[in-house]
Design an enzyme around this catalytic site. Structure first.
Site, short mmCIF file in Angstrom:
data_model
loop_
_atom_site.label_atom_id
_atom_site.label_comp_id
_atom_site.label_asym_id
_atom_site.label_seq_id
_atom_site.Cartn_x
_atom_site.Cartn_y
_atom_site.Cartn_z
N LYS A 25 0.83 -1.21 0.00
CA LYS A 25 0.00 0.00 0.00
C LYS A 25 0.87 1.26 0.00
CE LYS A 25 -2.06 -1.15 3.87
NZ LYS A 25 -1.34 -2.44 4.16
N ARG A 100 -9.77 0.64 8.46
CA ARG A 100 -9.39 -0.73 8.80
C ARG A 100 -10.50 -1.46 9.53
NH1 ARG A 100 -3.47 0.21 8.66
NH2 ARG A 100 -2.35 -1.71 9.07
N ARG A 139 11.61 -5.08 5.10
CA ARG A 139 11.24 -3.67 4.82
C ARG A 139 12.12 -2.68 5.58
NH1 ARG A 139 5.08 -1.93 5.32
NH2 ARG A 139 5.17 -2.98 7.34
N ARG A 173 10.99 -0.50 11.21
CA ARG A 173 9.92 -0.31 12.19
C ARG A 173 10.01 -1.33 13.32
NH1 ARG A 173 4.68 0.00 8.48
NH2 ARG A 173 3.86 -1.12 10.28
N ARG A 184 -1.03 -9.09 13.36
CA ARG A 184 -1.44 -8.09 12.36
C ARG A 184 -2.29 -8.74 11.26
NH1 ARG A 184 4.26 -5.42 11.32
NH2 ARG A 184 3.19 -4.16 9.77
P1 ADP Z 1 2.16 -1.86 3.19
O1 ADP Z 1 2.17 -0.35 3.16
O2 ADP Z 1 0.98 -2.45 2.52
O3 ADP Z 1 2.36 -2.39 4.58
P2 ADP Z 1 4.76 -1.62 1.81
O4 ADP Z 1 4.45 -0.80 0.62
O5 ADP Z 1 5.50 -0.98 2.92
O6 ADP Z 1 3.42 -2.35 2.36
O7 ADP Z 1 5.57 -2.91 1.29
C1 ADP Z 1 6.09 -3.87 2.20
C2 ADP Z 1 7.50 -4.28 1.77
O8 ADP Z 1 7.41 -5.08 0.59
C3 ADP Z 1 8.43 -3.11 1.43
O9 ADP Z 1 9.73 -3.44 1.83
C4 ADP Z 1 8.32 -2.99 -0.09
O10 ADP Z 1 9.52 -2.49 -0.67
C5 ADP Z 1 8.05 -4.43 -0.52
N1 ADP Z 1 7.10 -4.54 -1.65
C6 ADP Z 1 6.04 -3.75 -1.94
N2 ADP Z 1 5.39 -4.20 -3.03
C7 ADP Z 1 6.05 -5.33 -3.43
C8 ADP Z 1 5.87 -6.26 -4.52
N3 ADP Z 1 4.87 -6.13 -5.40
N4 ADP Z 1 6.74 -7.29 -4.60
C9 ADP Z 1 7.76 -7.44 -3.72
N5 ADP Z 1 7.98 -6.59 -2.68
C10 ADP Z 1 7.14 -5.55 -2.54
P1 ADP Z 2 1.02 -2.10 7.76
O1 ADP Z 2 0.42 -1.67 6.49
O2 ADP Z 2 2.36 -2.76 7.59
O3 ADP Z 2 0.10 -2.92 8.62
P2 ADP Z 2 0.66 0.55 9.00
O4 ADP Z 2 1.78 1.52 9.01
O5 ADP Z 2 -0.49 0.82 8.13
O6 ADP Z 2 1.34 -0.85 8.68
O7 ADP Z 2 0.11 0.34 10.48
C1 ADP Z 2 0.97 0.07 11.56
C2 ADP Z 2 0.14 -0.10 12.82
O8 ADP Z 2 -0.52 1.15 13.13
C3 ADP Z 2 -0.98 -1.14 12.75
O9 ADP Z 2 -0.52 -2.44 13.06
C4 ADP Z 2 -1.95 -0.59 13.80
O10 ADP Z 2 -1.52 -0.89 15.11
C5 ADP Z 2 -1.83 0.91 13.62
N1 ADP Z 2 -2.79 1.45 12.63
C6 ADP Z 2 -2.52 2.05 11.44
N2 ADP Z 2 -3.65 2.43 10.81
C7 ADP Z 2 -4.67 2.06 11.63
C8 ADP Z 2 -6.09 2.15 11.54
N3 ADP Z 2 -6.69 2.71 10.46
N4 ADP Z 2 -6.83 1.66 12.57
C9 ADP Z 2 -6.25 1.09 13.65
N5 ADP Z 2 -4.92 0.97 13.79
C10 ADP Z 2 -4.12 1.45 12.79
#
Ligand code: ADP
Ligand code: ADP
Ligand code: ZN
Length: 230
Positions: A25, A100, A139, A173, A184
């Site tokens: 995302k 979420r 990541r 992180r 998660r």
């Molecule tokens: P999210 O915001 O949904 O948690 P991220 O965009 O931070 O996910 O992506 C998670 C990790 O996977 C990052 O290290 C990113 O560089 C990598 N990543 C994102 N999209 C892809 C993909 N299509 N294939 C492989 N790795 C990816």
């Molecule tokens: P990822 O896409 O890898 O799960 P985020 O950065 O979106 O990571 O979220 C990290 C953490 O922040 C989540 O595990 C949760 O604890 C909190 N969080 C983020 N967005 C929300 C939301 N919309 N509602 C509740 N908790 C959230």
């Protein structure tokens, strides 16, 4: 004089990115920001900033985030509402990690109605649970500009140096470890995945295969967003 109830319909193209942790995302939202002039709103980033700043919301959120659970709807909705009111959001936002829960989705509908706007598209990034541990444990992020990287799938051209800003401070992180991934993912399936049906029922859902490579996913998203913003 303020006209009660008379809203000018907004032309803003607001988008939602749905998907489990590590789906891509944040990566895709940044690319869409550049391509379409939209503003990425990541509630995860906003919450991490609140934790660092030591605000009341941040103090309450810290332990919850470290455990891989969801922060309360009340805190997250308040943070999002404040950010959405800032002027740079007027042309449209890409919501990354919000909503979420169904409560958050309903609150978002209310906030959008207040702005005379709506959600043009909710895009579900679909990935296998098995890929999540690898994605999350590899990541890291540039501390200078926020660009996201991955040890294997998106390494900087020069090791330790950000492709975007030349910065050399990279951060990982606290919650990106194998122990929290399970909680998660559980939170995602129990509370967030039902939003796929929520947006499908409103006729704005698009599904994308996010197991593909980053650039292939970006191409799919570009097609969807191009249609949604017109
Ligand atoms: P999210 O915001 O949904 O948690 P991220 O965009 O931070 O996910 O992506 C998670 C990790 O996977 C990052 O290290 C990113 O560089 C990598 N990543 C994102 N999209 C892809 C993909 N299509 N294939 C492989 N790795 C990816
Ligand atoms: P990822 O896409 O890898 O799960 P985020 O950065 O979106 O990571 O979220 C990290 C953490 O922040 C989540 O595990 C949760 O604890 C909190 N969080 C983020 N967005 C929300 C939301 N919309 N509602 C509740 N908790 C959230
Ligand atoms: Zn950088």
């Amino acid at each position: 004089m303020i006209m009660d109830g008379a809203k000018t319909p907004s032309t803003a193209a607001n988008l939602v990115l749905l998907g489990p942790p590590g789906a891509g995302k944040g990566t895709q939202a940044r690319m869409l920001e550049d391509a379409f002039g939209l503003v990425q709103l990541s509630t995860g980033d906003l919450l991490r900033a609140a934790v660092t700043a030591g605000t009341e919301a941040g103090l309450q959120a810290k332990a919850v985030m470290e455990a891989g659970d969801l922060v309360s709807d009340e805190i997250v909705i308040a943070i999002l509402r404040d950010r959405l009111a800032e002027p740079d959001c007027a042309n449209g936002v890409i919501l990354d990690g919000f909503p979420r829960t169904t409560v958050q989705a309903e609150a978002l509908d209310g906030l959008m109605a207040d702005l005379g706007a709506g959600i043009r598209a909710a895009i579900s990034l679909e990935v296998d649970d098995a890929a999540m541990v690898t994605r999350i444990s590899g990541r890291f992020t540039c501390a200078g500009c926020g660009e996201g990287y991955h040890d294997t799938f998106k390494a900087p051209a020069v090791e330790g140096v950000c492709d975007k800003c030349g910065g050399t401070e990279m951060t990982r992180r606290a919650d990106d470890n194998a122990e929290t991934v399970e909680s998660r993912l559980r939170a995602y399936h129990a509370q967030t995945a039902p939003l796929i049906d929520y947006y499908d029922a409103r006729g704005v859902l698009a599904r994308v295969d996010a197991m593909a490579e980053i650039d292939a996913v970006a191409q799919e998203l570009n097609k969807i967003v191009r249609q949604a913003v017109v």
